[in-house]
Design an enzyme around this catalytic site. Sequence first.
Site, PDB file in Angstrom:
ATOM      1  N   CYS A 139       0.919  -1.056  -0.035  1.00  0.00           N
ATOM      2  CA  CYS A 139      -0.035  -0.089  -0.093  1.00  0.00           C
ATOM      3  C   CYS A 139       1.019   1.461  -0.051  1.00  0.00           C
ATOM      4  O   CYS A 139       1.694   1.459  -0.727  1.00  0.00           O
ATOM      5  CB  CYS A 139      -0.912  -0.021   1.215  1.00  0.00           C
ATOM      6  N   THR A 140       0.559   2.342   0.867  1.00  0.00           N
ATOM      7  CA  THR A 140       1.173   3.484   0.867  1.00  0.00           C
ATOM      8  C   THR A 140       2.761   3.539   1.444  1.00  0.00           C
ATOM      9  O   THR A 140       3.338   4.389   1.628  1.00  0.00           O
ATOM     10  CB  THR A 140       0.518   4.571   1.424  1.00  0.00           C
TER      11      THR A 140
END
Length: 245
Positions: A139-140
Amino acid sequence: MSLSVLSATYDPVSTAMQGMHGFGGFGESIVPTITFKDYLANEAKPGSGKPDHGSDDAEDEEPCEDGEGGHAVAKRTMRKWKRQYHVPGNDTPNPMPSTKFDIEVLIVPGGGGTRQPMTEEIAFVKHMYPKLKYIISVCTGSTVLSRSGILDGRNATTNKRSWAWAVTQGPKVNWIPTARWTEDGNIFTSSGISAGIDVAYAFISRVYGEDVAHYLSLSAEYDRETDMHHDPYAAIWDVPGAVPE
C-alpha cells in the site's frame, strides 16, 4: 526464520484509525519486538549479525526418510523448536533468545500513519537497504521507500485511492499506474491492502519457486492474482494513465 516487528517505540501499534472523523476505535494491535534505535545499537556490537537460536548440533537434526511429506517435516521442525524454546512440561515458550540478527527481508506496511513525517522509519530504510536481500512495501508503504530515495529511477506502485498524494512523495520514481505489484531488482512494491497478499506470493514464487507459491495458496484456499498488470482499481479510482480493463 525469525520474524521481528520494528517500530520507533515499544508501544503497541494499533490498526485503529485514531482521531479520524467517521472511524471508531475498533482495531487489532501488536507489540513491537525491537525499536529502530535498539536494533541499530545491537547491530554495532561486536559479534552481532546472526541470531542466537540455540544449538544446531547434529543431535537436533532428524534425518528425512524417503517418501516423507511436508507434514512430517513440519512435525520434526516443531519438535526441535520445542526442545530449544520450551520448558519441559510447560506449554509457555521461553523468551526468544538474543536479538542480534541480520534482516534479510524488510516489509514496510502502509496506512494512514505514512502521511506523517516518518523521519525515523525513512532513515532506517535508507540505512538498511544496502544490507538487505529484499524489501517489500504494501500500500502506501511505498512512500516510505520513495522518501528514503531507494526508489529513485525505479519502477514502483502504490495504493490507487491514495495515488494523487503518494506519487508526490517520490518525484524521481517511475510510478506504474496499472499494476497490482511491481518488481524492480530486489524491491517489491504493491498496490492497495489486499495486494499485499499477492505480492507476498509473488515474492515466494521468485525466491522459492512457483510450485511452492501455488501450494501455499491452495493450502490457504486463496485465489491469488498471478498477473502483476491486472489492476482494475487504477481505473476505478481514476488514476492518470491507467489502462482500462
